[in-house]
Design an enzyme around this catalytic site. Structure first.
Site, PDB file in Angstrom:
ATOM      1  CE  LYS A  32      -2.625  -3.511   1.334  1.00 50.68           C
ATOM      2  NZ  LYS A  32      -3.435  -4.354   0.511  1.00 50.68           N
TER       3      LYS A  32
HETATM    4  C1  LIG Z   1      -3.982  -5.594   1.526  1.00 52.19           C
HETATM    5  C2  LIG Z   1      -5.422  -5.760   1.714  1.00 52.19           C
HETATM    6  C3  LIG Z   1      -5.953  -6.324   2.884  1.00 52.19           C
HETATM    7  C4  LIG Z   1      -5.094  -6.929   3.954  1.00 52.19           C
HETATM    8  O1  LIG Z   1      -4.251  -6.024   4.572  1.00 52.19           O
HETATM    9  P1  LIG Z   1      -3.196  -6.553   5.652  1.00 52.19           P
HETATM   10  O2  LIG Z   1      -2.718  -5.329   6.346  1.00 52.19           O
HETATM   11  O3  LIG Z   1      -2.106  -7.249   4.903  1.00 52.19           O
HETATM   12  O4  LIG Z   1      -3.915  -7.485   6.572  1.00 52.19           O
HETATM   13  C5  LIG Z   1      -7.328  -6.352   3.022  1.00 52.19           C
HETATM   14  N1  LIG Z   1      -8.147  -5.890   2.066  1.00 52.19           N
HETATM   15  C6  LIG Z   1      -7.676  -5.363   0.926  1.00 52.19           C
HETATM   16  C7  LIG Z   1      -8.632  -4.837  -0.083  1.00 52.19           C
HETATM   17  C8  LIG Z   1      -6.297  -5.304   0.703  1.00 52.19           C
HETATM   18  O5  LIG Z   1      -5.842  -4.812  -0.451  1.00 52.19           O
END
Ligand SMILES: *Cc1c(COP(=O)(O)O)cnc(C)c1O
Length: 374
Positions: A181
């Site tokens: 992200k």
């Molecule tokens: C990356 C992601 C998650 C999970 O995030 P984490 O911090 O790795 O648990 C959940 N939902 C979406 C849409 C994502 O892109």
């Protein structure tokens, strides 16, 4: 030369912040976490922010706060990282997959409505790849039946909805700080809400159900014996992570600006590729371009996987498009037909986009696509 699909934008400031935290002697959840929570809440326009170990943890807690339990259905997009569906299972619920809009990749009022049943307890609305979902439209469908809408904003830090940040006015929103992200703390997540009671309970649940947090107990001058009021989890973020997060948060606007400029440049470079669909802003908001995804037209001369191969040969690391959870073993099959999800997941590619990406690197990526299309 290898062009990565994503690369976190980290520098000396993050190094210094992590080092200062280590030197302070307090590295677990403590003052930096509290500071990061306040700054993040302020940035996304929420009254409360609860830092946790991941977005998956934040989603799990959000569903528990809504009393989602065994047998309860939660409407989710299949077109999402699998953690969205997993969080429903973690809470004991059953994910019900709804289809998405072919342009935004997000649930719509219509697709959600089709998936609602008498057992629907909540809707998990994903702002997929940072593209803001039409929250008002989905809420309008759900509020008629008093069904709460939780926002999976894992990818959406810095995205905008209407005239404010994604997260403002959300019942609850869950955020991710994984390096895939924009804003990263290595691993980490946040739950935001305007509800003080939910935030209080989420703070307790993330720390084994303790009546007093370890950091608060440490700061007290008298003996405090904690109680364990319910069975909670270890979903804590560390001060090391929060210290890095505070620096990253200050850089978020610059990250979004840079990604939007690079996305515009991709649009220029790829405008002659016939029939290619490019991710873009929806009418109701602005994306942070967490991922720059494209959809190949049906008559594209090479298959999607051949294109990924061509990219790899050119030193470009691409990814197949966003996954479809209902095509993976734990969730095989879907109650409703999901034709848009299946087409998008099979025909889409995520192109490299990262803060320090050069125009030269972008040209390499565009050239591979242009040649494949010719
Ligand atoms: C990356 C992601 C998650 C999970 O995030 P984490 O911090 O790795 O648990 C959940 N939902 C979406 C849409 C994502 O892109």
């Amino acid at each position: 030369m290898t062009i990565p699909v994503m690369k976190p934008w980290l520098g000396e400031e993050e190094v210094a912040a992590a080092a200062a935290t280590i030197a302070s002697g307090w590295i677990a959840q403590g003052p930096r976490v509290r500071e990061f929570e306040a700054a993040f809440a302020d940035r996304v326009g929420a009254a409360q922010a609860v830092a946790v170990s991941s977005c998956t943890a934040a989603l799990h807690l959000a569903l528990l706060l809504l009393d989602v339990g065994v047998g309860d259905e939660v409407v989710v997009p299949s077109f999402s990282f699998i953690a969205t569906a997993n969080a429903v299972r973690h809470a004991g619920g059953v994910p019900t997959f709804a289809d998405v809009d072919p342009v935004t990749g997000n649930l719509t009022g219509k697709t959600v409505e089709q998936a609602l049943t008498d057992r629907t307890k909540a809707v998990l609305l994903v702002h997929q790849a940072g593209v803001p979902a039409d929250v008002d439209e989905v809420r309008a469908v759900c509020s008629a039946r008093s069904i709460p809408v939780v926002e999976d904003a894992a990818c959406a830090a810095g995205s905008r909805l209407g005239d404010g940040p994604v997260g403002r006015g959300a019942l609850m929103a869950a955020w991710s700080f994984h390096p895939r992200k924009l804003l990263t703390t290595g691993e980490g997540g946040m739950l935001t809400t305007d509800d003080v009671e939910w935030a209080r309970r989420a703070r307790r649940l993330r720390e084994h159900g303790m009546s007093v947090s370890a950091a608060d107990r440490h700061a007290m001058a008298r003996v405090v014996l904690e109680e364990y009021l319910e069975s909670g989890f270890n979903y804590r973020m560390t001060d090391l992570q929060a210290a890095v997060g505070l620096v990253q948060l200050r850089k978020l606007d610059e990250m979004v600006t840079r990604r939007r400029a690079l996305a515009d440049r991709y649009r220029q470079l790829l405008r002659d590729v016939a029939g290619l669909q490019l991710v873009t802003d929806p009418p109701h908001g602005q994306t942070n371009y967490q991922s720059f995804w494209v959809v190949l037209p049906d008559d594209f001369p090479v298959t999607r996987d051949e294109l990924l191969g061509l990219m790899l040969t050119a030193g470009v690391s691409c990814r197949p498009g966003i996954m479809a959870a209902h095509l993976q073993p734990p969730y095989a099959g879907a109650r409703f037909a999901l034709p848009v999800t299946e087409r998008l997941t099979r025909r889409s590619v995520i192109l490299p986009l990262f803060h320090t990406m050069s125009h030269g690197q972008q040209d390499v990526v565009a050239r591979v696509l242009q040649r494949a299309a010719a």
